[in-house]
Design an enzyme around this catalytic site. Structure first.
Site, PDB file in Angstrom:
ATOM      1  N   CYS A 160       4.590  47.777 -32.477  1.00  0.00           N
ATOM      2  CA  CYS A 160       4.253  48.591 -33.653  1.00  0.00           C
ATOM      3  C   CYS A 160       3.125  49.574 -33.322  1.00  0.00           C
ATOM      4  O   CYS A 160       3.370  50.558 -32.643  1.00  0.00           O
ATOM      5  CB  CYS A 160       3.926  47.692 -34.846  1.00  0.00           C
ATOM      6  SG  CYS A 160       4.011  48.560 -36.431  1.00  0.00           S
ATOM      7  N   HIS A 259       8.529  44.443 -35.237  1.00  0.00           N
ATOM      8  CA  HIS A 259       7.722  43.230 -35.031  1.00  0.00           C
ATOM      9  C   HIS A 259       8.604  42.068 -34.592  1.00  0.00           C
ATOM     10  O   HIS A 259       9.081  41.289 -35.425  1.00  0.00           O
ATOM     11  CB  HIS A 259       6.982  42.860 -36.323  1.00  0.00           C
ATOM     12  CG  HIS A 259       5.762  43.673 -36.577  1.00  0.00           C
ATOM     13  ND1 HIS A 259       4.530  43.374 -36.031  1.00  0.00           N
ATOM     14  CD2 HIS A 259       5.587  44.804 -37.304  1.00  0.00           C
ATOM     15  CE1 HIS A 259       3.637  44.257 -36.434  1.00  0.00           C
ATOM     16  NE2 HIS A 259       4.262  45.150 -37.196  1.00  0.00           N
ATOM     17  N   GLU A 261       7.765  39.310 -33.264  1.00  0.00           N
ATOM     18  CA  GLU A 261       7.147  38.011 -33.547  1.00  0.00           C
ATOM     19  C   GLU A 261       7.521  37.490 -34.934  1.00  0.00           C
ATOM     20  O   GLU A 261       7.387  36.294 -35.220  1.00  0.00           O
ATOM     21  CB  GLU A 261       5.620  38.094 -33.402  1.00  0.00           C
ATOM     22  CG  GLU A 261       4.876  38.756 -34.530  1.00  0.00           C
ATOM     23  CD  GLU A 261       4.971  40.271 -34.555  1.00  0.00           C
ATOM     24  OE1 GLU A 261       4.405  40.893 -35.480  1.00  0.00           O
ATOM     25  OE2 GLU A 261       5.603  40.843 -33.640  1.00  0.00           O
TER      26      GLU A 261
END
Length: 289
Positions: A160, A259, A261
């Site tokens: 990001c 993202h 994660e």
């Protein structure tokens, strides 16, 4: 950063601080105490409550604040992602070290540049035309870390904001504020939730090898890379050409605008852990393991 989803007893916070190897834990309180004692309790990395004289230091810092707008903040999504980065690295077999504005001379094997606010446009020689939540010290620390990684050939994964930090560090620039119609696809919802959209993946790239020709990603950004930094090339795009990922032609550098994660494989997105597994494998190769 790890955030409980509901009310929890104080002993559980103490346990969580030690279990997750946190630097500190905060318990917001408003119970049977007199109102002048309501507020929050702070627990140190050993799971014990702050004691004198350290408690006075915290109180002095709080009481010295005269302008709340000057206090550095982060969104819930950013705070939650902080802990998810570490969990993903650990799951991939790595040992994460998390810092805000780390010393560029810190010893480390590889670098993950995480999400956050916007980079100061002065870093790519432009006036501010829509950049928000600028953190100058963080910009300088992360750009210095990037320069060191390039010089020492250390692996880098930009996520990001990190996708843009890498590009700027390599001499590129960004769109500071995408047009409104484009932001409707890419920016967080008014409620602070991510949006989702499909991206096309290049062949013979990190993402192409992991996920095929396309994938659905989450999205929470209002900026995008424009001119590419030296050696970088695009590896993923949305339907109108917004660059969603990049990698370097000769250095171990990969970036994604989304993202991973937060991508569990259970919300319509693929499993983002594959990206961390790939990155940690590259780290082990770099370290000769």
């Amino acid at each position: 950063v790890r955030i409980f989803e509901s009310l929890r007893p104080t002993p559980e916070l103490s346990f969580a601080v030690r279990e997750y190897r946190c630097q500190a834990g905060i318990n917001v309180t408003a119970s049977h105490n007199p109102k002048e004692y309501n507020g929050y309790k702070v627990y140190w990395e050993d799971g014990a409550q702050f004691t004198p004289p350290h408690d006075k230091g915290v109180t002095e810092k709080v009481m010295a604040i005269t302008d709340l707008s000057a206090v550095r903040t982060m969104s819930r999504e950013e705070a939650e992602s902080s802990g998810l980065y570490e969990a993903a690295v650990e799951k991939a077999g790595g040992e994460p070290l998390s810092f805000h504005c780390p010393d560029p001379e810190l010893e480390f094997d590889a670098l993950i540049l995480a999400g956050g606010g916007d980079v100061d446009p002065a870093e790519f020689f432009e006036a501010n035309e829509g950049s928000r939540e600028i953190d100058g010290p963080r910009d300088q620390a992360e750009l210095a870390l990037m320069n060191r990684c390039v010089y020492e050939n250390k692996p880098v994964l930009g996520i990001c904001r990190g996708h843009q930090v890498v590009n700027i560090a390599m001499g590129g620039n960004i769109y500071q504020d995408l047009p409104p119609k484009v932001r409707e696809i890419h920016e967080q919802t008014p409620a602070g939730e991510s949006r989702y959209h499909s991206v096309q993946l290049g062949t013979m790239t990190m993402l192409g090898d992991l996920y095929g020709s396309q994938m659905v990603v989450n999205s929470s950004h209002h900026q995008a890379n424009r001119a590419f930094g030296q050696g970088l090339y695009a590896t993923a795009w949305d339907e109108i050409g917004v660059v969603e990922a990049m990698q370097h032609s000769s250095l171990p550098i990969w970036t994604v605008q989304f993202h991973p994660e937060q991508m569990t494989g259970e919300d319509g997105t693929p499993d983002g852990q594959k990206i961390f597994d790939f990155f940690l494998e590259q780290c082990r190769k770099h370290c000769g393991m």
